[in-house]
Design a protein around this motif. Structure first.
Motif, PDB file in Angstrom:
ATOM      1  N   ALA A 309       0.840  -1.194   0.000  1.00 29.92           N
ATOM      2  CA  ALA A 309       0.000   0.000   0.000  1.00 29.92           C
ATOM      3  C   ALA A 309       0.877   1.246   0.000  1.00 29.92           C
ATOM      4  N   PRO A 310       0.446   2.306  -0.673  1.00 22.51           N
ATOM      5  CA  PRO A 310       1.260   3.536  -0.673  1.00 22.51           C
ATOM      6  C   PRO A 310       1.366   4.116   0.729  1.00 22.51           C
ATOM      7  N   LYS A 311       2.534   4.600   1.002  1.00 22.54           N
ATOM      8  CA  LYS A 311       2.789   5.180   2.325  1.00 22.54           C
ATOM      9  C   LYS A 311       2.342   6.630   2.345  1.00 22.54           C
ATOM     10  N   ASN A 312       1.587   6.991   3.375  1.00 19.72           N
ATOM     11  CA  ASN A 312       1.135   8.370   3.527  1.00 19.72           C
ATOM     12  C   ASN A 312       2.286   9.222   4.038  1.00 19.72           C
ATOM     13  N   LEU A 313       2.582  10.282   3.318  1.00 19.79           N
ATOM     14  CA  LEU A 313       3.691  11.162   3.685  1.00 19.79           C
ATOM     15  C   LEU A 313       3.147  12.484   4.190  1.00 19.79           C
ATOM     16  N   SER A 314       3.892  13.060   5.102  1.00 17.93           N
ATOM     17  CA  SER A 314       3.550  14.394   5.562  1.00 17.93           C
ATOM     18  C   SER A 314       3.988  15.429   4.527  1.00 17.93           C
ATOM     19  N   THR A 315       3.634  16.678   4.749  1.00 18.70           N
ATOM     20  CA  THR A 315       3.992  17.731   3.798  1.00 18.70           C
ATOM     21  C   THR A 315       5.495  17.889   3.678  1.00 18.70           C
ATOM     22  N   ASP A 316       6.195  17.865   4.819  1.00 24.24           N
ATOM     23  CA  ASP A 316       7.659  18.009   4.786  1.00 24.24           C
ATOM     24  C   ASP A 316       8.304  16.823   4.087  1.00 24.24           C
ATOM     25  N   GLN A 317       7.806  15.607   4.339  1.00 28.25           N
ATOM     26  CA  GLN A 317       8.379  14.434   3.685  1.00 28.25           C
ATOM     27  C   GLN A 317       8.119  14.459   2.186  1.00 28.25           C
ATOM     28  N   PHE A 318       6.918  14.936   1.763  1.00 30.62           N
ATOM     29  CA  PHE A 318       6.596  14.992   0.349  1.00 30.62           C
ATOM     30  C   PHE A 318       7.509  15.974  -0.387  1.00 30.62           C
ATOM     31  N   LEU A 319       7.726  17.160   0.214  1.00 30.33           N
ATOM     32  CA  LEU A 319       8.617  18.139  -0.419  1.00 30.33           C
ATOM     33  C   LEU A 319      10.045  17.634  -0.470  1.00 30.33           C
ATOM     34  N   GLU A 320      10.479  16.935   0.580  1.00 28.17           N
ATOM     35  CA  GLU A 320      11.835  16.392   0.585  1.00 28.17           C
ATOM     36  C   GLU A 320      11.998  15.327  -0.488  1.00 28.17           C
ATOM     37  N   LYS A 321      10.932  14.506  -0.697  1.00 31.53           N
ATOM     38  CA  LYS A 321      11.002  13.489  -1.734  1.00 31.53           C
ATOM     39  C   LYS A 321      11.071  14.120  -3.119  1.00 31.53           C
ATOM     40  N   LEU A 322      10.295  15.179  -3.348  1.00 32.56           N
ATOM     41  CA  LEU A 322      10.360  15.868  -4.645  1.00 32.56           C
ATOM     42  C   LEU A 322      11.758  16.412  -4.909  1.00 32.56           C
ATOM     43  N   LYS A 323      12.345  16.979  -3.877  1.00 33.04           N
ATOM     44  CA  LYS A 323      13.688  17.533  -4.034  1.00 33.04           C
ATOM     45  C   LYS A 323      14.701  16.429  -4.326  1.00 33.04           C
ATOM     46  N   THR A 324      14.576  15.292  -3.648  1.00 35.01           N
ATOM     47  CA  THR A 324      15.504  14.173  -3.861  1.00 35.01           C
ATOM     48  C   THR A 324      15.347  13.592  -5.251  1.00 35.01           C
ATOM     49  N   ASP A 325      14.085  13.423  -5.702  1.00 37.64           N
ATOM     50  CA  ASP A 325      13.860  12.880  -7.051  1.00 37.64           C
ATOM     51  C   ASP A 325      14.391  13.828  -8.115  1.00 37.64           C
ATOM     52  N   GLY A 326      14.233  15.147  -7.886  1.00 35.20           N
ATOM     53  CA  GLY A 326      14.756  16.106  -8.860  1.00 35.20           C
ATOM     54  C   GLY A 326      16.273  16.061  -8.960  1.00 35.20           C
ATOM     55  N   ASP A 327      16.940  15.956  -7.794  1.00 35.18           N
ATOM     56  CA  ASP A 327      18.409  15.851  -7.809  1.00 35.18           C
ATOM     57  C   ASP A 327      18.860  14.563  -8.465  1.00 35.18           C
ATOM     58  N   LYS A 328      18.098  13.479  -8.260  1.00 34.88           N
ATOM     59  CA  LYS A 328      18.486  12.206  -8.857  1.00 34.88           C
ATOM     60  C   LYS A 328      18.348  12.247 -10.375  1.00 34.88           C
ATOM     61  N   LYS A 329      17.286  12.896 -10.895  1.00 38.89           N
ATOM     62  CA  LYS A 329      17.109  13.000 -12.352  1.00 38.89           C
ATOM     63  C   LYS A 329      18.226  13.827 -12.983  1.00 38.89           C
ATOM     64  N   LYS A 330      18.612  14.883 -12.265  1.00 40.37           N
ATOM     65  CA  LYS A 330      19.704  15.699 -12.806  1.00 40.37           C
ATOM     66  C   LYS A 330      21.004  14.918 -12.866  1.00 40.37           C
ATOM     67  N   ALA A 331      21.230  14.073 -11.870  1.00 38.42           N
ATOM     68  CA  ALA A 331      22.465  13.296 -11.854  1.00 38.42           C
ATOM     69  C   ALA A 331      22.461  12.229 -12.942  1.00 38.42           C
ATOM     70  N   ASP A 332      21.287  11.599 -13.212  1.00 34.76           N
ATOM     71  CA  ASP A 332      21.209  10.551 -14.231  1.00 34.76           C
ATOM     72  C   ASP A 332      21.164  11.104 -15.648  1.00 34.76           C
ATOM     73  N   LYS A 333      20.827  12.349 -15.851  1.00 37.57           N
ATOM     74  CA  LYS A 333      20.697  12.922 -17.200  1.00 37.57           C
ATOM     75  C   LYS A 333      22.089  13.097 -17.831  1.00 37.57           C
ATOM     76  N   PRO A 334      22.322  12.530 -19.066  1.00 33.16           N
ATOM     77  CA  PRO A 334      23.664  12.668 -19.684  1.00 33.16           C
ATOM     78  C   PRO A 334      23.941  14.126 -20.080  1.00 33.16           C
ATOM     79  N   LYS A 335      25.173  14.492 -19.886  1.00 33.26           N
ATOM     80  CA  LYS A 335      25.560  15.864 -20.215  1.00 33.26           C
ATOM     81  C   LYS A 335      25.892  15.986 -21.701  1.00 33.26           C
ATOM     82  N   LYS A 336      25.404  17.009 -22.328  1.00 33.18           N
ATOM     83  CA  LYS A 336      25.696  17.260 -23.747  1.00 33.18           C
ATOM     84  C   LYS A 336      27.082  17.874 -23.894  1.00 33.18           C
ATOM     85  N   GLU A 337      27.859  17.314 -24.883  1.00 33.10           N
ATOM     86  CA  GLU A 337      29.198  17.849 -25.136  1.00 33.10           C
ATOM     87  C   GLU A 337      29.090  19.124 -25.974  1.00 33.10           C
TER      88      GLU A 337
END
Length: 380
Positions: A309-337
């Motif tokens: 079942a999906p875990k219910n997150l508080s507002t602070d946890q939800f914002l922290e997760k968004l920030k973590t997912d955004g940083d992870k996408k930036k790290a996985d995105k290949p850099k253009k030469e």
């Protein structure tokens, strides 16, 4: 074991035990006794008797004397002064703008202290109020916050039955009352019908609770099978006051509701036809492993993973997760030469991305000059 007498200081108040010593008052006499608050005047409600040591609050105080006429007049004079102190305290509360309701005032018998009882929704800072009251009465001041049930006990009133409320008439201590008592007694769960003047559940719900509990233990719950003289039926209604029950019985092809006395019915036993339905199904113990199925059946069975079942997150946890997912996408995105940066070219130099135009180095014939005009005279 100790010999004690019971003394009460207020109407319908708690009974305290005292040592009669050389004074043996009778029930109904007023006595002067020693208490933790000082000397007090009380009324004897129980004569001398022996009680167990665990029922006595040590140390056991002694009776000073039987009250005289002067002691009674002094108590009456204190009651008159309490009314005046109540009016003065109300004025001081309004002056300091405190959110509190003054309920009662009490003078001690020796006038060493004045106790003010009040109710409030929360904590109240009454330090300035105590200073003003001490300056007016010139004695010790005590402000004591009480609950709504104690307020109703002090003020008194009439209950929904038309009689004086029980706590103000004869109840010494408050008994715990729950909504479960109202359900077992088959009462209306409307809060206005089962609540007293204090807004809490009525104390009289406790009076008949023991009888209801003993009666309901003899019978199954409503909707369960029960054995009657006419056969096995389904329990439809229980009337504990009349000690009668209503049972729904199947007769031929129709159903009929019949009424029986509690002594005429019983729970279904192992020899009754309803015992199979009433017997609970055996549950496997956790410690014992379940028997394994044959190998052929195990191969046929399919195991499906259970989705969490999906875990219910508080507002602070939800914002922290968004920030973590955004940083992870930036790290996985290949850099253009990026192409190498162009050097700054000089004036007139060709651009690197365009080929330089070829210049023909062969000598070009110089243009013939225009014929010079001969000097001389003008021709006519």
């Amino acid at each position: 074991m100790a010999t004690v007498i019971g003394v009460r200081f207020k109407k319908a108040g708690k009974v305290y035990y005292f040592d009669p010593s050389d004074v043996w008052p009778r029930p109904g006499d007023n006595v002067v006794v020693e208490t933790t608050r000082g000397v007090e005047l009380g009324e004897v409600v129980t004569g001398a008797r022996e009680v167990a040591d665990d029922q006595i609050v040590a140390p056991l105080k002694k009776v000073v004397r039987v009250a005289t006429e002067e002691d009674v007049r002094r108590a009456e004079y204190n009651e008159k002064r309490e009314a005046e102190a109540f009016r003065i305290c109300q004025e001081k509360v309004a002056k300091h703008k405190l959110e509190m309701k003054l309920v009662s005032v009490e003078y001690t018998f020796d006038n060493s202290k004045i106790i003010f009882y009040f109710t409030a929704n929360g904590r109240v800072d009454f330090r300035e109020l105590v200073k003003d009251l001490a300056g007016v009465f010139k004695t010790r001041i005590e402000l004591r916050q009480i609950g709504v049930r104690d307020e109703a006990k002090m003020l008194g009133g009439l209950g929904s039955c038309g009689r004086p409320i029980c706590c103000g008439a004869f109840l010494g201590d408050f008994q715990p009352v729950s909504i479960k008592m109202a359900k077992e007694q088959n009462l209306s769960l409307n809060p206005t019908k089962i609540s007293g003047l204090c807004g809490r559940l009525m104390c009289c719900l406790k009076y008949e609770q023991d009888y209801y509990s003993q009666t309901l233990k003899k019978l199954p719950k409503v909707g369960k099978d029960i054995v009657t003289p006419d056969g096995v039926g389904v329990l439809a209604e229980i009337n504990a006051i009349r000690e009668r029950v209503k049972v729904r019985i199947k007769i031929d092809e129709d159903f009929d509701v019949r009424e029986y006395a509690i002594d005429e019915v019983r729970r279904p036993g192992p020899d009754d036809s309803a015992a199979v339905r009433e017997a609970p199904k055996p549950k496997p113990r956790r410690s014992e492993p379940e028997p394994e199925a044959p190998a052929e059946e195990q191969g046929k069975r399919k195991k499906y993973p259970h989705q969490k079942a999906p875990k219910n997150l508080s507002t602070d946890q939800f914002l922290e997760k968004l920030k973590t997912d955004g940083d992870k996408k930036k790290a996985d995105k290949p850099k253009k030469e990026r192409p190498p940066r162009e050097r700054r070219r000089g004036k007139g130099a060709p651009r690197a991305d365009k080929p330089a135009e070829s210049v023909d180095a062969s000598p070009q014939p110089s243009p013939s000059p225009a014929p010079a005009q001969q000097e001389g005279t003008d021709q006519i």
